[in-house]
Scaffold this active site. Structure first.
Site, PDB file in Angstrom:
ATOM      1  CD  GLN A   1      -6.538  -5.575  -8.568  1.00 11.05           C
ATOM      2  OE1 GLN A   1      -5.916  -5.864  -7.545  1.00 11.05           O
ATOM      3  NE2 GLN A   1      -7.844  -5.717  -8.672  1.00 11.05           N
TER       4      GLN A   1
ATOM      5  CB  SER B   1      -6.412   1.070  -5.174  1.00 10.48           C
ATOM      6  OG  SER B   1      -7.055  -0.124  -4.841  1.00 10.48           O
TER       7      SER B   1
ATOM      8  CB  SER C   1       0.474  -6.187  -4.631  1.00 10.96           C
ATOM      9  OG  SER C   1      -0.364  -5.799  -3.585  1.00 10.96           O
TER      10      SER C   1
ATOM     11  CD  GLU D   1      -9.017  -8.723  -5.388  1.00 10.56           C
ATOM     12  OE1 GLU D   1      -9.752  -8.000  -6.064  1.00 10.56           O
ATOM     13  OE2 GLU D   1      -8.049  -8.304  -4.726  1.00 10.56           O
TER      14      GLU D   1
ATOM     15  CD  GLU E   1     -14.555  -2.627   7.974  1.00  9.41           C
ATOM     16  OE1 GLU E   1     -13.794  -2.729   6.989  1.00  9.41           O
ATOM     17  OE2 GLU E   1     -14.159  -2.861   9.134  1.00  9.41           O
TER      18      GLU E   1
HETATM   19  C1  LIG Z   1      -1.536  -5.148   1.300  1.00  8.83           C
HETATM   20  C2  LIG Z   1      -2.401  -4.471   0.288  1.00  8.83           C
HETATM   21  C3  LIG Z   1      -2.222  -4.751  -1.056  1.00  8.83           C
HETATM   22  C4  LIG Z   1      -3.006  -4.107  -2.017  1.00  8.83           C
HETATM   23  N1  LIG Z   1      -2.771  -4.383  -3.325  1.00  8.83           N
HETATM   24  C5  LIG Z   1      -3.484  -3.724  -4.270  1.00  8.83           C
HETATM   25  C6  LIG Z   1      -3.212  -3.929  -5.646  1.00  8.83           C
HETATM   26  O1  LIG Z   1      -2.347  -4.710  -6.011  1.00  8.83           O
HETATM   27  N2  LIG Z   1      -3.905  -3.236  -6.568  1.00  8.83           N
HETATM   28  C7  LIG Z   1      -4.902  -2.367  -6.210  1.00  8.83           C
HETATM   29  O2  LIG Z   1      -5.526  -1.820  -7.093  1.00  8.83           O
HETATM   30  N3  LIG Z   1      -5.182  -2.144  -4.898  1.00  8.83           N
HETATM   31  C8  LIG Z   1      -4.501  -2.787  -3.923  1.00  8.83           C
HETATM   32  N4  LIG Z   1      -4.768  -2.564  -2.588  1.00  8.83           N
HETATM   33  C9  LIG Z   1      -5.767  -1.545  -2.238  1.00  8.83           C
HETATM   34  C10 LIG Z   1      -7.044  -2.082  -1.648  1.00  8.83           C
HETATM   35  O3  LIG Z   1      -7.828  -2.714  -2.618  1.00  8.83           O
HETATM   36  C11 LIG Z   1      -7.761  -0.892  -0.990  1.00  8.83           C
HETATM   37  O4  LIG Z   1      -6.941  -0.463   0.065  1.00  8.83           O
HETATM   38  C12 LIG Z   1      -9.117  -1.269  -0.448  1.00  8.83           C
HETATM   39  O5  LIG Z   1     -10.019  -1.544  -1.481  1.00  8.83           O
HETATM   40  C13 LIG Z   1      -9.714  -0.178   0.468  1.00  8.83           C
HETATM   41  O6  LIG Z   1      -9.662   1.085  -0.101  1.00  8.83           O
HETATM   42  P1  LIG Z   1      -9.026   2.324   0.712  1.00  8.83           P
HETATM   43  O7  LIG Z   1      -7.714   1.871   1.178  1.00  8.83           O
HETATM   44  O8  LIG Z   1      -9.133   3.501  -0.134  1.00  8.83           O
HETATM   45  O9  LIG Z   1      -9.951   2.510   1.984  1.00  8.83           O
HETATM   46  P2  LIG Z   1     -11.325   3.357   2.035  1.00  8.83           P
HETATM   47  O10 LIG Z   1     -12.228   2.875   0.955  1.00  8.83           O
HETATM   48  O11 LIG Z   1     -11.028   4.793   2.106  1.00  8.83           O
HETATM   49  O12 LIG Z   1     -11.889   2.860   3.429  1.00  8.83           O
HETATM   50  C14 LIG Z   1     -11.567   3.444   4.701  1.00  8.83           C
HETATM   51  C15 LIG Z   1     -12.410   2.740   5.758  1.00  8.83           C
HETATM   52  O13 LIG Z   1     -13.784   2.964   5.484  1.00  8.83           O
HETATM   53  C16 LIG Z   1     -14.477   1.742   5.360  1.00  8.83           C
HETATM   54  N5  LIG Z   1     -15.504   1.859   4.343  1.00  8.83           N
HETATM   55  C17 LIG Z   1     -15.408   2.363   3.097  1.00  8.83           C
HETATM   56  N6  LIG Z   1     -16.582   2.277   2.450  1.00  8.83           N
HETATM   57  C18 LIG Z   1     -17.451   1.714   3.317  1.00  8.83           C
HETATM   58  C19 LIG Z   1     -18.842   1.364   3.262  1.00  8.83           C
HETATM   59  N7  LIG Z   1     -19.559   1.538   2.151  1.00  8.83           N
HETATM   60  N8  LIG Z   1     -19.373   0.797   4.345  1.00  8.83           N
HETATM   61  C20 LIG Z   1     -18.660   0.588   5.467  1.00  8.83           C
HETATM   62  N9  LIG Z   1     -17.366   0.896   5.589  1.00  8.83           N
HETATM   63  C21 LIG Z   1     -16.772   1.457   4.519  1.00  8.83           C
HETATM   64  C22 LIG Z   1     -13.407   0.738   4.940  1.00  8.83           C
HETATM   65  O14 LIG Z   1     -13.792  -0.579   5.268  1.00  8.83           O
HETATM   66  C23 LIG Z   1     -12.216   1.214   5.727  1.00  8.83           C
HETATM   67  O15 LIG Z   1     -12.282   0.699   7.019  1.00  8.83           O
HETATM   68  C24 LIG Z   1      -3.995  -3.182  -1.620  1.00  8.83           C
HETATM   69  C25 LIG Z   1      -4.179  -2.926  -0.252  1.00  8.83           C
HETATM   70  C26 LIG Z   1      -3.392  -3.544   0.698  1.00  8.83           C
HETATM   71  C27 LIG Z   1      -3.629  -3.234   2.141  1.00  8.83           C
END
Ligand SMILES: Cc1cc2nc3c(=O)[nH]c(=O)nc-3n(C[C@H](O)[C@H](O)[C@H](O)COP(=O)(O)OP(=O)(O)OC[C@H]3O[C@@H](n4cnc5c(N)ncnc54)[C@H](O)[C@@H]3O)c2cc1C
Lengths: 393, 368
Positions: free
Chosen positions: A112, A115, A147, A230, A363
């Site tokens: 996928q 991100s 992933s 999902e 969150e």
């Molecule tokens: C093990 C793993 C596998 C993954 N696999 C994939 C994959 O295969 N394909 C893919 O596309 N993505 C993948 N991801 C990415 C995942 O979907 C994102 O990490 C996730 O959506 C969070 O985005 P970010 O990491 O940018 O955090 P951010 O969005 O930057 O968030 C940082 C912090 O702020 C908080 N936050 C953000 N917005 C808000 C809000 N509106 N209200 C309150 N709190 C908020 C979050 O909860 C977090 O604690 C994977 C992630 C992990 C950890």
């Protein structure tokens, strides 16, 4: 309409014609797909029989009893849980026929590409560009935390096709060929030491317009199909009592009386109750689905399991004491499948930290529950009706 | 998959049937009409919080008192599942009624004896018809597997002031003692909607219903059903607290916004909803396990109690907090729910006691 009786007849016929003991695994799975017994609620010709989804259990039980191979959903989870329903809902007939069979059989793994470094929770802010060039689209950008990108043959990809539109409206959804020369996959090592996810660089990647899912500019709506599935794909399975993390700690507790303390005992019982309650809630959700009355509880299950897995695996490390100070191995590996409960307690503790981040953070899910289930007022927003190119990044 | 201790887990029906939905609607309509929170607030400091005639309407007209009793013994021939739905509604409205004590605990105790004892069967028929209220003379805190208190003088007996008959456990068996042969001294309860009293019965008073062994088994069965169905009362109460909190915080404005649009509050309410999803599954599981007489019932009941007690208290505490000053006000019903939730946590066994029961049942022993 297909009923349970007829499904059983078809399943037995499949088993007669392709005895699991003497049939090659892939051949059996292909035959199962062609018999419409892969996902019975899918259309005829695409691995299903247009039967009620609930009847899948009838087929699965019969096949399991006969020792038939399964299609290992852990390895192909993204394809099964997310790509397939999106392809089914938004693909052309040709696209559906091309992709669904090898996806289900597991011959082709999917990943996928959603991100990006600048677009996580705020996925609609994504910056990867797709520009039309004749019958193709040319894609440039960077994806992250992908992933299985290292084992994937295909990817679901969202990219920006109209920077002048507000962010949710200028996105288009594609199927991307991971063997294209413009696709570069670099391992991204994670907290556990291994590299289950990756960075993916897309440089001049050519995607034929035939591999677009849904209308141009309608990619956000298509992505909703993916994201909804999902979350739903998590609560479906039946778990036995003490299935999952709690079973690991309970076994250690029973076998290692010397590790027991009163404090840990109380906390273990707290978690045992929570795990049993989560299991019952999952079971209730399943019964609602079977009765044709799905509720919003699906998003609750992901939240509950994330919290539970983290609490239980944390306790397990403490319980092990000196052993908990050790870790299996830090050597960089590239696993082929995602294994939450495998390896040792330290690994489980670290890997479970991802449960509240991957697939939407806890969150963000709490926001969704509060707004869509409880009807609480939305957050004030300052990104609506502003062209994507004018947003702060 | 991981190994499991229990090989044969019975499958439980965790949904509500149409009959149950209908029953819920009837009970809710009656309670809304006759026993609203405002009405209750006016009543809690009088001699008796019970709404006059409400028990007769609910037990007699709707027939809820005899849900657990087979038709041939004068009841409705329904089950714990339906009784659980009634308790959800009584919990929502925090209604003072001797339902849990008489129609569940005393009734279930007598059901265990009805085959052997004509006196028990006769009394059961009266309870089922709603003509008589019977109360087991043990402290409200007694857990199903606890050391059973014997005695002529017992404190903190719930609904004692509403009882016509006391079921009294003595060393030589179980006795039915008419209330007019007992001394009932009301105590001031934390939960004003579930009156407590000290009950003294003269030695040798009343009619013997069963010998010592049968008596103990019957009382344990009564307490187990009570604990299992109390989970549904806690569920209903928690649900009311959440709904009310959501409603209030959507309407209440501060800083030029509804306070319910602040994320810190939204997440707390979403978390409560999550706890409620679990509580509903656990409470349904307990009711179904009791209804089917499952061998798993003691474990499922203990799980439901350990979880639902906590959820109800948390929901009521959040309800008070998120209402701000109005939540601390006597005129607002939040405190009725808080007081009920907190005493329900102790009723029929504390969380710790239920956890101890679980530890024994699933072989997770305490340190030596
Ligand atoms: C093990 C793993 C596998 C993954 N696999 C994939 C994959 O295969 N394909 C893919 O596309 N993505 C993948 N991801 C990415 C995942 O979907 C994102 O990490 C996730 O959506 C969070 O985005 P970010 O990491 O940018 O955090 P951010 O969005 O930057 O968030 C940082 C912090 O702020 C908080 N936050 C953000 N917005 C808000 C809000 N509106 N209200 C309150 N709190 C908020 C979050 O909860 C977090 O604690 C994977 C992630 C992990 C950890």
């Amino acid at each position: 309409m297909t009923d349970a009786e007829e499904l059983l007849v078809r399943t037995r016929k499949l088993l007669d014609e392709h005895p699991p003991a003497t049939t090659d695994r892939t051949d059996f799975l292909r035959a199962r797909f062609d018999a419409g017994l892969a996902w019975v609620h899918y259309p005829v010709g695409l691995g299903g029989l247009d039967a009620p989804r609930a009847l899948q259990a009838v087929v699965d039980a019969e096949l399991a009893a006969a020792g038939a191979p399964d299609n290992d959903p852990r390895k192909i989870g993204i394809g099964l849980g997310m790509a397939a329903p999106t392809v089914l809902a938004h693909g052309t007939d040709e696209v559906k026929r091309r992709f669904l069979r090898p996806l289900w059989v597991g011959e082709e793994v999917w990943c996928q590409l959603f991100s990006e470094p600048g677009a996580g929770s705020d996925l609609a802010a994504l910056a990867t560009r797709a520009v039309r060039d004749g019958e193709d689209w040319v894609v440039d950008g960077q994806k992250v935390w992908t992933s299985s990108a290292h084992t994937a043959r295909w990817a679901i990809l969202i990219a920006r096709t109209d920077p002048d539109a507000p962010k949710h409206r200028g996105i288009t959804y594609f199927v991307c060929d991971m063997t294209d020369p413009g696709v570069e996959v670099r391992p991204l090592r994670q907290i556990t030491g291994e590299a289950e996810f990756n960075e993916v660089f897309l440089t001049g990647v050519r995607i034929p317009d035939a591999h677009r899912l849904g209308e141009i500019g309608d990619g956000w709506r298509v992505a909703q199909t993916t994201l909804m599935n999902e979350r739903v794909s998590i609560g479906g399975a039946r778990i036995p009592r003490e299935g999952g993390m709690i079973g690991k700690v309970a076994t250690t507790w029973r076998e290692r009386p010397e590790l027991r303390t009163h404090d840990l005992h109380r906390r273990l019982l707290d978690h045992w109750v929570d795990a049993e309650v989560a299991r019952l809630a999952g079971e209730r959700l399943r019964q609602q689905l079977v009765a044709g009355r799905p509720g919003p509880e699906g998003s609750a299950m992901k939240l509950a399991f994330a919290r539970l897995n983290q609490a239980i695996s944390g306790l397990e490390v403490e319980l092990l004491g000196d052993e908990g100070l050790l870790y299996g191995e830090w050597e960089m590996r590239r696993p082929e499948l995602v294994d939450f409960t495998g390896r040792d307690a330290g690994y489980r503790y670290l890997r479970s930290k991802g449960n509240s981040i991957e697939g939407g953070t806890s969150e963000v899910l709490l926001n969704i529950v509060a707004e869509r289930v409880l009807g609480l007022p939305p957050e004030p927003r300052n990104d609506k009706d502003v062209a994507w190119k004018d947003l702060a990044r | 998959m991981t190994e499991t201790t229990e090989t044969a887990e019975p499958s439980l029906d965790l949904l509500y049937s149409e009959t149950e939905d209908d029953l819920r609607a009837a009970v809710r309509a009656l309670l809304t009409d006759r026993a609203g929170h405002q009405d209750l607030l006016g009543r809690i400091e009088t001699d008796s919080p019970y709404v006059p005639g409400l028990w007769k309407s609910l037990a007699g007209d709707i027939g809820v008192a005899g849900l657990l009793v087979p038709e041939k013994l004068g009841g409705q021939g329904a089950s714990h599942r339906e009784a659980a739905v009634v308790l959800e509604e009584l919990g929502r409205a925090v209604t003072p009624l001797p339902y849990l004590t008489s129609a569940v605990v005393a009734t279930e105790t007598l059901l265990a004896l009805a085959g052997e004892s004509d006196a028990a069967a006769g009394l059961l028929a009266e309870l089922a018809g709603g003509r008589t209220v019977a109360v087991l003379a043990v402290p409200l805190s007694t857990a199903p597997e606890a050391e059973l208190p014997l005695g002529e003088s017992v404190a903190a007996v719930a609904d004692a002031t509403a009882a016509d008959v006391f079921l009294v456990l003595r060393a030589d068996g179980l006795y039915a003692v008419p209330a007019d042969e007992a001394t009932v001294e009301p105590q001031t309860p934390l939960d004003l909607t579930r009156p407590l009293a000290a009950v003294t019965t003269g030695a040798g008073s009343g009619a013997r219903l069963a010998g010592p062994d049968a008596a103990r088994a019957a009382v344990r069965r009564g307490l187990l059903a009570g604990a299992g169905l109390l989970a549904s009362e806690q569920l209903g109460l928690a649900e009311w607290c959440l709904e009310e909190t959501v409603r209030y915080t959507r309407e209440r404005h501060q800083f030029n916004r509804p306070v319910g649009s602040f994320q810190a509050l939204k997440h707390r309410m979403a978390q409560l909803w999550l706890d409620l999803v679990g509580a509903r599954a656990a409470a349904r599981a307990a009711a179904d396990a009791l209804a089917t007489g499952s061998a798993d019932a003691p474990l499922i009941v203990a799980v439901a109690q350990a979880h639902c007690s906590k959820v109800a208290v948390r929901a009521a505490e959040e309800c008070v907090q998120l209402h701000g000053g109005i939540g601390m006000t006597w005129e607002h019903p939040a405190h009725l729910a808080l007081k009920r939730a907190k005493s329900d946590q102790i009723a029929l066994g504390s969380t710790g006691r239920h956890q101890d029961a679980i530890a024994a049942l699933v072989d997770l022993p305490a340190p030596a």
